[in-house]
Design a protein around this motif. Sequence first.
Motif, PDB file in Angstrom:
ATOM      1  N   UNK A   1       0.815  -1.213   0.000  1.00 20.55           N
ATOM      2  CA  UNK A   1       0.000   0.000   0.000  1.00 20.55           C
ATOM      3  C   UNK A   1       0.857   1.276   0.000  1.00 20.55           C
ATOM      4  N   UNK A   2       1.951   1.260   0.751  1.00 15.48           N
ATOM      5  CA  UNK A   2       2.820   2.432   0.801  1.00 15.48           C
ATOM      6  C   UNK A   2       3.437   2.717  -0.576  1.00 15.48           C
ATOM      7  N   UNK A   3       3.868   1.675  -1.261  1.00 21.66           N
ATOM      8  CA  UNK A   3       4.450   1.851  -2.590  1.00 21.66           C
ATOM      9  C   UNK A   3       3.410   2.378  -3.581  1.00 21.66           C
ATOM     10  N   UNK A   4       2.195   1.869  -3.476  1.00 20.69           N
ATOM     11  CA  UNK A   4       1.131   2.338  -4.368  1.00 20.69           C
ATOM     12  C   UNK A   4       0.830   3.808  -4.112  1.00 20.69           C
ATOM     13  N   UNK A   5       0.660   4.180  -2.837  1.00 21.66           N
ATOM     14  CA  UNK A   5       0.331   5.575  -2.504  1.00 21.66           C
ATOM     15  C   UNK A   5       1.435   6.559  -2.869  1.00 21.66           C
ATOM     16  N   UNK A   6       2.665   6.089  -2.943  1.00 23.61           N
ATOM     17  CA  UNK A   6       3.772   6.997  -3.280  1.00 23.61           C
ATOM     18  C   UNK A   6       4.119   6.954  -4.774  1.00 23.61           C
ATOM     19  N   UNK A   7       3.350   6.201  -5.553  1.00 22.73           N
ATOM     20  CA  UNK A   7       3.656   6.070  -6.982  1.00 22.73           C
ATOM     21  C   UNK A   7       3.131   7.251  -7.793  1.00 22.73           C
ATOM     22  N   UNK A   8       3.760   7.462  -8.903  1.00 23.61           N
ATOM     23  CA  UNK A   8       3.334   8.509  -9.835  1.00 23.61           C
ATOM     24  C   UNK A   8       1.922   8.203 -10.347  1.00 23.61           C
TER      25      UNK A   8
END
Length: 107
Positions: free
Chosen positions: A4-11
Amino acid sequence: MKTPKQIRSSRRWTECSKRHKHRQPLCLDPFGEHGPKEVDEVHHIVPIRENPGLAFDPSNLASLCKKCHEQVESISDKGYTTGFLFENLGTEPQGGTKSLQTKQKKT
């Protein structure tokens, strides 16, 4: 699978969130506590941790002000589902009429 953290910080999420805010610029007010109010955050109705495949699905996104988002997350953090808060709200802020007495515990 991304976290979830990677998704929320993605472009991709940044762009998706921006598009959603443009399409739905006002808080949906699922608790019926205020009138028209500008959106602050985009909420995942089905949390990313439960179904990452819905992270960018427009039908899984809801525009909320900061206060409403905090309230929804507080309910979710206690182990309850929150999808009922968004049933029949559509894309226009209407104010929620659902009582928290109808909340369901996640199984």
